[in-house]
Design an enzyme around this catalytic site. Structure first.
Site, PDB file in Angstrom:
ATOM      1  N   SER A  78      -9.489   1.262   1.803  1.00  0.00           N
ATOM      2  CA  SER A  78      -8.490   2.122   1.220  1.00  0.00           C
ATOM      3  C   SER A  78      -7.357   1.377   0.512  1.00  0.00           C
ATOM      4  O   SER A  78      -6.629   1.995  -0.249  1.00  0.00           O
ATOM      5  CB  SER A  78      -7.892   3.017   2.304  1.00  0.00           C
ATOM      6  OG  SER A  78      -7.172   2.266   3.234  1.00  0.00           O
ATOM      7  N   MET A 103      -7.439   8.045   2.711  1.00  0.00           N
ATOM      8  CA  MET A 103      -7.492   6.627   3.121  1.00  0.00           C
ATOM      9  C   MET A 103      -8.712   6.301   3.986  1.00  0.00           C
ATOM     10  O   MET A 103      -8.711   5.301   4.690  1.00  0.00           O
ATOM     11  CB  MET A 103      -6.209   6.225   3.862  1.00  0.00           C
ATOM     12  CG  MET A 103      -4.964   6.375   2.993  1.00  0.00           C
ATOM     13  SD  MET A 103      -3.528   5.467   3.610  1.00  0.00           S
ATOM     14  CE  MET A 103      -3.030   6.474   4.992  1.00  0.00           C
ATOM     15  N   ILE A 146      -8.307   0.067   9.243  1.00  0.00           N
ATOM     16  CA  ILE A 146      -8.813   0.661  10.492  1.00  0.00           C
ATOM     17  C   ILE A 146     -10.338   0.598  10.558  1.00  0.00           C
ATOM     18  O   ILE A 146     -10.933   0.812  11.606  1.00  0.00           O
ATOM     19  CB  ILE A 146      -8.300   2.108  10.684  1.00  0.00           C
ATOM     20  CG1 ILE A 146      -8.520   2.591  12.125  1.00  0.00           C
ATOM     21  CG2 ILE A 146      -8.955   3.066   9.680  1.00  0.00           C
ATOM     22  CD1 ILE A 146      -7.852   3.886  12.465  1.00  0.00           C
ATOM     23  N   ALA A 147     -10.980   0.282   9.430  1.00  0.00           N
ATOM     24  CA  ALA A 147     -12.442   0.128   9.429  1.00  0.00           C
ATOM     25  C   ALA A 147     -12.844  -0.926   8.397  1.00  0.00           C
ATOM     26  O   ALA A 147     -14.017  -1.229   8.240  1.00  0.00           O
ATOM     27  CB  ALA A 147     -13.125   1.451   9.104  1.00  0.00           C
ATOM     28  N   GLY A 148     -11.837  -1.457   7.700  1.00  0.00           N
ATOM     29  CA  GLY A 148     -12.116  -2.444   6.664  1.00  0.00           C
ATOM     30  C   GLY A 148     -11.184  -2.277   5.470  1.00  0.00           C
ATOM     31  O   GLY A 148     -11.415  -2.879   4.412  1.00  0.00           O
ATOM     32  N   SER A 149     -10.143  -1.481   5.590  1.00  0.00           N
ATOM     33  CA  SER A 149      -9.343  -1.070   4.434  1.00  0.00           C
ATOM     34  C   SER A 149      -8.557  -2.197   3.777  1.00  0.00           C
ATOM     35  O   SER A 149      -8.100  -2.038   2.646  1.00  0.00           O
ATOM     36  CB  SER A 149      -8.395   0.067   4.837  1.00  0.00           C
ATOM     37  OG  SER A 149      -9.105   1.282   4.896  1.00  0.00           O
ATOM     38  N   LYS A 184       0.847  -1.188   0.000  1.00  0.00           N
ATOM     39  CA  LYS A 184       0.000   0.000   0.000  1.00  0.00           C
ATOM     40  C   LYS A 184       0.890   1.248   0.000  1.00  0.00           C
ATOM     41  O   LYS A 184       1.973   1.251   0.598  1.00  0.00           O
ATOM     42  CB  LYS A 184      -0.861  -0.045   1.261  1.00  0.00           C
ATOM     43  CG  LYS A 184      -1.909   1.043   1.364  1.00  0.00           C
ATOM     44  CD  LYS A 184      -2.738   0.851   2.640  1.00  0.00           C
ATOM     45  CE  LYS A 184      -3.913   1.814   2.702  1.00  0.00           C
ATOM     46  NZ  LYS A 184      -4.754   1.582   3.890  1.00  0.00           N
TER      47      LYS A 184
END
Lengths: 544, 544
Positions: free
Chosen positions: A211, A185, A232-235, A136
């Protein structure tokens, strides 16, 4: 504010040109090969850039096989790395998934590894020997930018390695490219003004997710078969859902995260981002995590927990108890997603697993809490960082409402501690749920939908819950959208207006043809290794 | 504020009477046995309350031996528990170390365990079978108060078990008393208006330490040989230094802490208190931690980390590298403490260990940061809780300045994250220090002095640094103050006025005769088990 030296458009234009110049002419493909094609997944193998050997190397093996092959001398590192550089270059031309390219350096390093091997035959080789790994954009590689798609951060090459980058190099990996992300992101659309948008290779009218969307698209095209994202939330998982690959979100402190481009303020506590692998097979996820954990990763990042990889024996499927979560009580899964879960549950039951229906408690409230953690820094600092170059917010960022020119009073530390206290209670609640049902894992959707059209992805409850609770979770691709997945009544969406809005995006299989259907396996908190083992066993059953 | 129903003096008087009534008449000792005696350590064995068998049980064995003895039938649980109840009753009369007493219930439980054992001979027995364990007052046992010495919390018996209490019961332990603490648990003098002051059994004119001071005094008198304290700045180690016992501060998440009387606000993040063992032998520290870790403690407290006890082999002393910290650069150790470190380092070197002098970096700054974490809640909430009964602040609490009727603006979350960021950097700095010198442990003082007179202990840098950095640390008793420990020039205290003030408290061996001299071993962060192993090996060398 000082005027930027150049317009953001000029900076972006120059940056893209510089990137594209790293693709040798011989690796370029004519535009009419992919122009107006919706699905571009088949093009790398047929475009004529890859030799038959390179097609074989990149198409027919997973990382575990390739590493063993390089170790045994079946392939040289140079062969393997060159093949993936070429295929990544093709992928870039098809779906705009790359940000930084270092093919030359990668091939040079591969040659160096080959020489080392020849000069000391039979010597020990590291666990990721010769393996090309894509990263990434947020990771630091000295000499390359880490803009995360923010124009004002362009042309500031990193001087240090991220902790994980240093570790991967020690493990024998070869770094050859970095991949695209959304501006900030913080969205599920890997779109920004510096590099533009990454497209979904299965259907270029759909999002590649975010992201870590560049990574998702690159791996779907097998321009990489082992990459690293952050979540951090599904990236990690949202692009894995979108592009139909394996993506594992480890717990905090499992894989080094330190030393990369952060958009959050340093020292922020609470819900933290993690690094994790994205791959084309379950055993590559396993191999990556095992290699990282066995390398004493805490020596690279003091935020990493010191515990050993246990070499747990996999439980046979007949000894597994899998909780089935049909929906999370906030968003109704679209027909193909529902079918994916149903078929997977049936296969597991047929294979002898104990399958228990589970209703997740209070997801709505927990996701509300998750957003409170995201909003701590306020919407303004990120806004300023973006606006420094004069660039506008992209659509998907505007939609989140998390970034704007508005000072918002931050919570007091007391409010903040109360957030922690509620999170501790939620963690206990979910630990109790696992304990009560003696669950080895939960099987559930990774999102209520497959990859949707651009800039409409708003639901993060299926992935973000596990960031809030810090549980390991893994996306497994299981199928494609098929004709049986007919559109049904919007009344089936029973969790309110927002649910109905999201549900209405599914307009039938003809509009989603060929898009991947995935499931998510969620483990108990701090039991990452156990989950990896379950993932491999369940994956084998679902592949039958 | 509503008027309390009774004066704080009346509440305190009634509470002490109720406690003392739990001591049977036959276990009472005449006042002239100890009146005007400075050292009371010998009295339990000679006062006539204990039978010769009870003297043997309580004087000549550690917990490991007693448990094996109860398992093998050498002693009944009832014998062992009764012996410790009696000796704890004597200790209470000598040094005022207990807050809550449940001797009857304990002996009843011991009988029950004996019956279970008889009804199923040869059946498996839990690892702490029959072992009496004393607890700091802050732990919850249903039916008993957990006032932590705050009058307004009296007569509110707990309805739940603390997580660790439940776990200890599952492991076969017998709970028989809780022990005294300072008002607020934030000082090194276990003195409060509800129960009064706990005295140091080696010299009743000196502090027993705090906050787990009742435990320290009780164990020094062998009214317990295995107890549990908590530690946020040294609260396990300061009483261990004062009373000359073993006291281990585990890392956060090693031993369950959840569900006890907290004076901090719930959900507070940053520097967190931990639970840990206090004992009379290094192997009992080991046994306690091993038993707790092997019982899947995360099932009792979701804040506990899930990693396994590895059954590490102890490194032989010749393979150990021990960093020697003569002083921490903020406070000059008193002559007996200096001698303790010097002799220990010499013994280790003679035994074949590699011994490296180490200068700790930036301790002053780190302790300043530690205090910032302590002050987050402001001085007022605790003040209100104390004032609710009308009781005054005790001297040692006043001295800290941490509790007063004054609203202090809390830090912003941004300030707070900056504190975390600095702490992360400090943790990395110390990890690098361990890595650079390949240290197995640091050997250093646990305080600049032995137990001082009442209400003057102000230095927490030797212990608190390891709470700030979250490293495991253990106090080992090595000697007593001797005539060779002559007072020297105050000019030897070279770290400023405060150092000189603390240094001047040492007025020669005649005033500190017989007080324990201890050392502290500090392990690398998250390597608690490795430290326990080093403690056992080093302890054996120091005992030679």
């Amino acid at each position: 504010m000082a005027q930027p030296a150049a317009s953001w458009q000029a900076i972006s234009h120059a940056k893209r040109l510089a990137r594209d110049s790293k693709i040798p002419t011989a690796w370029r493909i004519p535009r009419d090969l992919y122009h107006e094609k919706r699905c571009v997944v088949g093009i790398p193998e047929t475009c004529g850039v890859l030799t038959p050997d390179e097609v074989d190397i990149t198409s027919n093996h997973d990382a575990t096989e390739l590493i063993e092959g390089m170790k045994s001398g079946l392939w040289t590192c140079e062969q393997v790395v060159t093949a993936f550089c070429k295929r990544a270059a093709i992928a870039q031309q098809l779906v705009n998934c790359l940000t930084e390219i270092c093919f030359e350096e990668a091939i040079e390093r591969a040659r160096h590894l080959d020489q080392q091997r020849q000069s000391n035959p039979g010597g020990p080789l590291p666990p990721l020997f010769g393996m090309p790994i894509s990263l990434k954009d947020s990771f630091f590689i000295p000499g390359l930018d880490a803009t995360t798609g923010i124009v004002s951060l362009a042309n500031q090459p990193s001087s240090e390695h991220s902790a994980l980058v240093l570790l991967l190099l020690k493990l024998g990996a070869v770094l050859y490219c970095k991949t695209n992300v959304p501006q900030t992101m913080m969205t599920a659309d890997s779109d920004n003004n510096l590099f533009g948008r990454t497209l979904n290779p299965h259907d270029v009218t759909k999002t590649a997710g975010g992201s870590t969307g560049g990574e998702g698209a690159l791996i779907a095209l097998r321009g990489s078969i082992l990459g690293v994202g952050t979540d951090i939330a599904g990236s990690i998982r949202i692009p894995s859902v979108s592009c139909g690959i394996y993506g594992f979100r480890p717990g905090v402190g499992v894989v080094p995260y330190k030393g990369q481009r952060e958009i959050a303020m340093p020292g922020i506590e609470g819900v933290k981002p993690v690094s994790g692998p994205m791959a084309t097979s379950a055993r590559d996820i396993h191999r990556f995590l095992e290699a990282v954990r066995n390398a004493e990763p805490w020596g690279f990042d003091s935020g990493v927990h010191k515990f050993s990889w246990m070499n747990l024996d996999p439980k046979p499927v007949e000894h597994l108890t899998i909780g089935i979560v049909e929906d999370d009580g906030t968003h109704t899964p679209h027909p193909p997603v529902r079918r994916g879960i149903k078929v997977a549950a049936e296969k597991l039951r047929a294979a002898g697993a104990k399958v228990v229906p589970i209703q997740l408690p209070e997801v709505d409230r927990h996701i509300g809490e998750l957003y409170k953690f995201f909003k701590i820094g306020g919407p303004e600092p990120l806004f300023s960082m973006i606006k420094a170059s004069g660039e506008p917010l992209v659509n998907s960022v505007q939609m989140t409402g998390l970034v704007k020119d508005e000072y918002v009073e931050p919570p007091t530390v007391q409010d903040y501690f109360a957030m922690f206290d509620r999170r501790d209670a939620a963690i206990q609640q979910y630990q109790d749920l696992f304990q009560e049902h003696e669950l080895d894992a939960l099987l559930m959707p990774g999102a209520p939908h497959t990859a949707p059209p651009f800039d409409i992805w708003s639901c993060i409850s299926y992935t973000g819950l596990w960031n809030y609770l810090d549980s390991p979770a893994c996306i497994i691709p299981v199928d494609r959208v098929r004709d049986v997945d007919v559109q049904d009544e919007i009344e089936n969406a029973k969790y309110g207006l927002e649910d109905k809005r999201v549900y209405s995006a599914y307009t039938g299989p003809e509009h989603y043809q060929g898009l991947p259907v995935t499931v998510q396996l969620v483990g108990n908190r701090q039991e990452d290794e156990a989950l990896v083992r379950v993932v491999e066993v369940v994956d084998a059953v679902l592949r039958r």
